[in-house]
Design a protein around this motif. Structure first.
Motif, mmCIF file in Angstrom:
data_model
loop_
_atom_site.group_PDB
_atom_site.id
_atom_site.type_symbol
_atom_site.label_atom_id
_atom_site.label_comp_id
_atom_site.label_asym_id
_atom_site.label_seq_id
_atom_site.Cartn_x
_atom_site.Cartn_y
_atom_site.Cartn_z
ATOM 1 N N MET A 1 70.438 25.155 58.200
ATOM 2 C CA MET A 1 70.315 26.056 57.056
ATOM 3 C C MET A 1 71.392 25.708 56.039
ATOM 4 O O MET A 1 72.575 25.774 56.330
ATOM 5 N N ASN A 2 70.949 25.338 54.836
ATOM 6 C CA ASN A 2 71.861 24.911 53.790
ATOM 7 C C ASN A 2 71.914 25.964 52.682
ATOM 8 O O ASN A 2 70.913 26.192 51.984
ATOM 9 N N PRO A 3 73.064 26.638 52.496
ATOM 10 C CA PRO A 3 73.160 27.686 51.466
ATOM 11 C C PRO A 3 72.823 27.190 50.064
ATOM 12 O O PRO A 3 72.232 27.924 49.272
ATOM 13 N N LYS A 4 73.187 25.947 49.761
ATOM 14 C CA LYS A 4 72.912 25.400 48.437
ATOM 15 C C LYS A 4 71.410 25.255 48.216
ATOM 16 O O LYS A 4 70.890 25.572 47.136
ATOM 17 N N GLU A 5 70.698 24.787 49.250
ATOM 18 C CA GLU A 5 69.250 24.637 49.144
ATOM 19 C C GLU A 5 68.570 25.996 49.035
ATOM 20 O O GLU A 5 67.607 26.163 48.276
ATOM 21 N N ILE A 6 69.071 26.960 49.803
ATOM 22 C CA ILE A 6 68.511 28.312 49.728
ATOM 23 C C ILE A 6 68.718 28.882 48.329
ATOM 24 O O ILE A 6 67.811 29.475 47.739
ATOM 25 N N GLY A 7 69.926 28.688 47.789
ATOM 26 C CA GLY A 7 70.221 29.182 46.452
ATOM 27 C C GLY A 7 69.336 28.549 45.394
ATOM 28 O O GLY A 7 68.821 29.235 44.501
ATOM 29 N N ALA A 8 69.131 27.233 45.507
ATOM 30 C CA ALA A 8 68.279 26.523 44.552
ATOM 31 C C ALA A 8 66.838 27.020 44.637
ATOM 32 O O ALA A 8 66.145 27.162 43.623
ATOM 33 N N PHE A 9 66.384 27.312 45.867
ATOM 34 C CA PHE A 9 65.020 27.801 46.067
ATOM 35 C C PHE A 9 64.860 29.201 45.479
ATOM 36 O O PHE A 9 63.841 29.526 44.855
ATOM 37 N N VAL A 35 73.360 38.239 42.374
ATOM 38 C CA VAL A 35 72.218 37.314 42.284
ATOM 39 C C VAL A 35 72.702 35.915 41.936
ATOM 40 O O VAL A 35 72.235 34.916 42.495
ATOM 41 N N SER A 36 73.657 35.831 41.013
ATOM 42 C CA SER A 36 74.199 34.534 40.618
ATOM 43 C C SER A 36 74.850 33.820 41.804
ATOM 44 O O SER A 36 74.676 32.604 41.993
ATOM 45 N N ARG A 37 75.562 34.573 42.633
ATOM 46 C CA ARG A 37 76.232 33.974 43.795
ATOM 47 C C ARG A 37 75.219 33.522 44.836
ATOM 48 O O ARG A 37 75.432 32.533 45.530
ATOM 49 N N TRP A 38 74.085 34.229 44.934
ATOM 50 C CA TRP A 38 73.029 33.769 45.846
ATOM 51 C C TRP A 38 72.495 32.417 45.379
ATOM 52 O O TRP A 38 72.321 31.501 46.177
ATOM 53 N N GLU A 39 72.233 32.327 44.084
ATOM 54 C CA GLU A 39 71.565 31.137 43.551
ATOM 55 C C GLU A 39 72.477 29.913 43.506
ATOM 56 O O GLU A 39 71.996 28.787 43.413
ATOM 57 N N THR A 40 73.770 30.130 43.543
ATOM 58 C CA THR A 40 74.692 28.999 43.617
ATOM 59 C C THR A 40 75.039 28.644 45.063
ATOM 60 O O THR A 40 75.730 27.657 45.311
ATOM 61 N N GLY A 41 74.561 29.447 45.991
ATOM 62 C CA GLY A 41 74.848 29.181 47.404
ATOM 63 C C GLY A 41 76.205 29.675 47.850
ATOM 64 O O GLY A 41 76.631 29.389 48.976
ATOM 65 N N THR A 42 76.892 30.435 46.992
ATOM 66 C CA THR A 42 78.208 30.963 47.363
ATOM 67 C C THR A 42 78.083 32.026 48.446
ATOM 68 O O THR A 42 78.861 32.060 49.399
#
Length: 227
Positions: A1-9, A35-42
């Motif tokens: 599970m990659n947070p960056k990929e999840i955020g991009a999705f 929401v911004s932190r989710w989308e950046t994978g933070t």
């Protein structure tokens, strides 16, 4: 599970919907910064929010966790399981908060009652003031810890303006009556009543806004913990 990929999705799904981060935040009941932190994978959404996101975008939770779309149907069994887990965790937190609050309140009120009885029986103000300060310090430390953990709202009774006002009036009213009884020993009855009434009005206002402030601080803390 990659947070960056999840955020991009998640960002891709939002763009497909044609909405802004602020609009999505309002729908989900969170801040735009979250929401911004989710989308950046933070950061990643918690379980209950993840279910809401999957329903809103009509994608499987597995797809979100994998960071890519695979099908159009939501995994209902997984959704129900995650909802139950999230509800169970929330229930356990509330139970623990209520048990702690109830235990402390019983102990605090018991100590306060002893001080009041001692005041009526002995009239030794210097001793009573010292005991009151110690009890107040303990109460303030407890309140600080509860607010810091974001558990003030709903720990025992959910804080609302009406309930906070009622709590202030009842508590201050009791101590105003005790004060009036003590003042009657050293001054005229009418003067004692006037002083107790002034004490009641002033302290009721202070205690009400104090409770409201605690409620707001605790709510902000809870939102930060969710972020």
């Amino acid at each position: 599970m990659n947070p960056k990929e999840i955020g991009a999705f998640l960002k891709q799904l939002r763009n497909e919907k044609g909405i802004t981060q602020e609009q999505l935040a309002e729908i989900l009941g969170v801040s735009g910064r979250t929401v911004s932190r989710w989308e950046t994978g933070t950061n990643l959404p918690d379980l209950s929010i993840l279910v809401q996101i999957s329903e809103y975008y009509h994608v499987e939770i597995k797809e979100i966790l994998n960071g890519e779309r695979k099908s159009e149907n939501m995994d209902h069994e997984l959704k129900e399981t995650l909802l139950k887990v999230a509800d169970y965790n929330e229930l356990e937190k509330k139970r623990a908060a209520r048990a702690g609050a109830l235990s402390f309140n019983i102990m605090f009120l018991g100590c306060a009652l002893v001080i009041v009885v001692q005041l009526l029986m002995t009239g030794k103000f210097s001793l009573i003031i010292g005991e009151t300060l110690i009890l107040s310090a303990g109460g303030l430390i407890y309140i600080f810890c509860v607010v810091k953990d974001g558990a003030w709202n709903g720990a025992l009774i959910k804080s609302t303006p009406k309930k906070d006002l009622l709590t202030s009036l009842i508590c201050v009213g009791i101590f105003s009556i005790v004060l009036c009884l003590m003042l009657k020993k050293n001054m005229a009855v009418l003067q004692a009543i006037e002083m107790a009434a002034c004490f009641f009005v002033a302290l009721s206002i202070i205690s009400y806004f104090f409770l409201r402030g605690l409620s707001c601080l605790s709510q902000k803390k809870s939102e930060k913990l969710k972020d």
